[in-house]
Design a protein around this motif. Structure first.
Motif, mmCIF file in Angstrom:
data_model
loop_
_atom_site.group_PDB
_atom_site.id
_atom_site.type_symbol
_atom_site.label_atom_id
_atom_site.label_comp_id
_atom_site.label_asym_id
_atom_site.label_seq_id
_atom_site.Cartn_x
_atom_site.Cartn_y
_atom_site.Cartn_z
ATOM 1 N N GLU A 33 28.149 51.709 -11.403
ATOM 2 C CA GLU A 33 28.313 52.710 -12.450
ATOM 3 C C GLU A 33 29.781 52.997 -12.746
ATOM 4 O O GLU A 33 30.104 53.601 -13.770
ATOM 5 N N ALA A 34 30.667 52.572 -11.845
ATOM 6 C CA ALA A 34 32.099 52.855 -11.986
ATOM 7 C C ALA A 34 32.916 51.598 -12.207
ATOM 8 O O ALA A 34 34.128 51.601 -11.978
ATOM 9 N N GLY A 35 32.261 50.515 -12.660
ATOM 10 C CA GLY A 35 33.015 49.331 -13.038
ATOM 11 C C GLY A 35 32.991 48.195 -12.052
ATOM 12 O O GLY A 35 33.735 47.222 -12.228
ATOM 13 N N TYR A 36 32.152 48.241 -11.019
ATOM 14 C CA TYR A 36 32.105 47.177 -10.020
ATOM 15 C C TYR A 36 30.677 46.615 -9.956
ATOM 16 O O TYR A 36 29.901 46.956 -9.059
ATOM 17 N N SER B 94 33.778 44.497 -2.864
ATOM 18 C CA SER B 94 33.643 45.228 -4.122
ATOM 19 C C SER B 94 33.585 44.314 -5.335
ATOM 20 O O SER B 94 32.968 44.654 -6.347
ATOM 21 N N GLY B 95 34.219 43.152 -5.269
ATOM 22 C CA GLY B 95 34.322 42.316 -6.462
ATOM 23 C C GLY B 95 35.335 42.910 -7.431
ATOM 24 O O GLY B 95 35.878 44.000 -7.214
ATOM 25 N N PRO B 96 35.609 42.248 -8.530
ATOM 26 C CA PRO B 96 36.632 42.728 -9.465
ATOM 27 C C PRO B 96 36.129 43.914 -10.288
ATOM 28 O O PRO B 96 34.948 44.013 -10.607
ATOM 29 N N LYS B 97 37.051 44.805 -10.624
ATOM 30 C CA LYS B 97 36.725 45.860 -11.574
ATOM 31 C C LYS B 97 36.534 45.225 -12.943
ATOM 32 O O LYS B 97 37.321 44.358 -13.349
#
Length: 669
Positions: A230-233, A260-263
């Motif tokens: 929900e916050a870009g990840y 986390s992976g990239p934003k």
């Protein structure tokens, strides 16, 4: 000193043989086989036993039974022996009683009893071994439950008495010793950059000192998988937790690795499969724009919007890496929509009955995508004892904007009620934002237009007669709604408000033009008294301004009575009447209703009390209110409650029904 071992001489060997051989002892032993002759001496034995003499073997006496002739085969009984049905002989069951100790103080007694193997089969077993096996399972269950609540040193034991005893039943005693409860010590999230680590730590609702409860830990970890997308990840991966327990202070240090992976930011919308919608229309439906920070809630919203169209059998949406980078270093991800086309045609039908309204059957055929995208054509027919109609409607959903609908309709109808009979042709058009079963909207609105040509029989107060007249009516209905209820079809809490304003112009045969406005406001309230009982109330107030009642077409006046109005009265039965006791309608309307909706399983009982009034003047009033009371039953289905209401008017007047019956789908309000 050395010692040499010399070989034995011949004299020594002969002496040893004599020591090992005892002729007197051998003579006392019986022969090995009295039926067989002694073996013939071989070359070796003849040389060493030259003095042995073979004794003759005596002949055995003959057995007469062996030489007797066999009995004739016909004398044998060929019938097989009777079978013994072992399965039918039911073994007596063993009854037992379970006593649980040690779990109630830690709040695990109920959970244990819900899952206990000893309590699943009515406290009976085929044998003691089965009781013992179930007891072993319950020991493991008790220890698992204790560990799940942080009692890692907990142990459970079981004791079973023996049979027979005074009660002829077993007593199984399970004793649990939870021991000290373990609490969280240090909490660490590893493997990700600072920003997603901070987001993950905020989502992980665990604090030092909290008891180590398995369900709480799993729920907190699941929150990370929800919060970071929900916050870009969108590509976050939650690893395997590690809890290091220390039995000295009964604490556990918690560590959770994440990737986390990239934003990411939204890119383009792509589609695969058997597409019903183009990427352009999907972009119109979506609530996110290209370049915005990725938010999985917006993706879920798009998925639900596709389900609401009813045009897809299946749909799946996922982010796809593009390898492109935005100016701030975040990655651009496309949204891939996989579509599978579903059936576009639909047949529907409904039936109802109301006192004064008669039987009403409705059927419709719809092609939901005859004019892509989302251009539906519906043909609907109504067959009833007092009304018949045929109409068609074109509706385009998501017309140029999400949740906006454009509709055009045409219909012909015939109505034959006590209040009036009419033959009507209607053309309608509207632009609206309405709720659906999937998307219940807080604010709804509609703006439209109506052109009506109708031949009706109004009551003329001056002549005390009804003469057929033709009316040509143009209207611009406007509607606004606000909905805070918890369900579109069966609300149990919240409220609803709506207002309708329709300025209208009319040309009637034998008269000039008339201008007036129809106003109707309504509010509903739903209050849960308990989980099974809901108190529901409704109020409705209406007014017609700008024209006399007798100048307005009968079908445009206000009436009361019926299943959706004041129950206990027939359809349109309540209000002013002519000399023949037929309703003539009015210019003001006041209605109230209250229900107690009690539900048990899929059934419900609903006592209700309704009140209403129709006045000749345009100002609503509470004077001379009429009342009806009754009771209804409900059968709850997955598309709404099936309703049967029975009511009677209070202080019944001549020509009014003693009992009114209403059958339909959905709550009364």
């Amino acid at each position: 000193m050395s010692i040499a071992l010399a070989p034995a001489t011949h004299a020594q060997s002969t002496s040893d043989d004599r020591l090992l051989s005892d002729p007197a002892f051998e003579q006392s032993l019986p022969p090995l086989s009295p039926l067989l002759p002694a073996p013939a001496p071989g070359p070796e034995s003849s040389s060493s036993n030259e003095d042995a003499v073979a004794e003759p073997v005596a002949d055995l006496p003959a057995d007469p039974a062996l030489t007797a002739p066999l009995a004739p085969i016909a004398t044998f009984d060929a019938a097989p022996p009777p079978e013994i049905d072992v399965a039918s002989e039911k073994m007596p069951e063993i009854r037992y009683t379970l006593v649980v100790k040690g779990l109630k103080p830690v709040g695990l007694d109920d959970a244990f009893r819900d899952l206990s193997a000893l309590l699943q089969d009515g406290r009976r077993a085929a044998n003691a071994a089965q009781v013992s096996a179930r007891a072993d399972e319950d020991v493991q269950l008790a220890e698992r439950l204790m560990r799940s609540e942080g009692y890692y040193d907990g142990i459970a034991t079981v004791a079973i008495d023996t049979l027979p005893n005074a009660t002829n039943s077993l007593t199984v005693e399970l004793s649990a010793t939870p021991g000290p409860r373990y609490h969280l010590g240090r909490i660490a999230i590893t493997g990700a950059p600072p920003e997603p680590t901070a987001l993950a730590r905020k989502a992980l609702t665990l604090d030092t000192g909290d008891p180590i409860v398995a369900a709480d830990v799993q729920s907190a970890e699941a929150a990370i998988s929800l919060r970071l997308p929900e916050a870009g990840y969108p590509f976050v991966e939650v690893g395997q937790r590690d809890i290091l327990l220390d039995d000295r202070d009964h604490q556990g240090d918690y560590a959770l690795p994440i990737i986390s992976g990239p934003k990411s930011r939204f890119g383009a919308i792509r589609t695969e499969g058997d597409p019903v919608f183009t990427p352009e229309h999907l972009t119109l439906i979506s609530r996110f724009d290209k370049g915005e920070i990725y938010d999985s809630r917006q993706v879920d919203d798009l998925r639900q919007a596709l389900v609401a169209t009813s045009l897809l059998a299946t749909n799946a949406i996922e982010p796809v890496k593009t390898g492109q980078t935005a100016a701030d270093g975040s990655e651009i991800v496309d949204v891939l929509v996989r579509q599978t086309k579903g059936p576009a045609r639909q047949l529907a039908g409904s039936a109802g009955y109301g006192t004064g309204e008669g039987i009403k059957l409705t059927g419709s055929w719809t092609h939901r995508n005859l004019f892509p995208p989302e251009g539906a054509l519906t043909v609907e027919a109504v067959a009833g004892t007092q009304q018949q109609s045929l109409g068609t409607t074109f509706r385009r959903s998501n017309a140029g904007q999400r949740d906006r609908s454009f509709a055009l309709g045409a219909s012909v109808a015939r109505q034959d009620f006590d209040a009036y009979n009419a033959q009507t042709i209607t053309l309608t058009g509207s632009l609206s934002r309405q709720s659906t079963p999937i998307f219940q909207k807080r604010w709804t609105w509609s703006i439209g237009g109506e052109l009506i040509a109708t031949r009706e029989t109004p009551f003329e107060a001056a002549t005390l007669d009804r003469d057929r007249k033709t009316y040509f009516i143009a209207a611009i209905p406007l509607q606004l709604g606000y909905d805070r209820s918890n369900s579109q079809l069966d609300p149990t809490k919240g409220f609803r408000l709506s207002a309708r304003f329709s300025p209208e112009a009319q040309k009637r045969s034998g008269g000039g033009f008339d201008g007036y406005a129809r106003i109707l406001t309504e509010g509903s309230l739903y209050y849960p008294l308990s989980e099974a009982l809901t108190l529901a109330g409704r109020a409705r107030v209406g007014s017609i301004l700008g024209a006399a009642r007798d100048d307005i077409a009968p079908s445009r006046r206000y009436y009361a009575g019926g299943g959706g109005s004041v129950r206990g009265f027939g359809y349109q039965e309540l209000g002013p009447k002519d000399i023949d006791d037929k309703p003539i309608g009015g210019r003001s309307l006041t209605e109230f209703a209250i229900e107690a909706r009690y539900r048990f399983g899929n059934y419900g009982i609903v006592p209700f009390f309704d009140a209403g009034r129709v006045g000749e003047a345009s100002t609503p009033s509470l004077k001379n209110m009429r009342y009806g009371a009754g009771i209804g039953v409900r059968y709850y289905t997955n598309f709404g409650p099936f309703r049967i209401d029975v009511a009677t008017p209070i202080n019944r007047q001549p020509s009014e029904s003693k009992i009114a019956l209403y059958i339909s789908i959905g709550q009364a309000f």
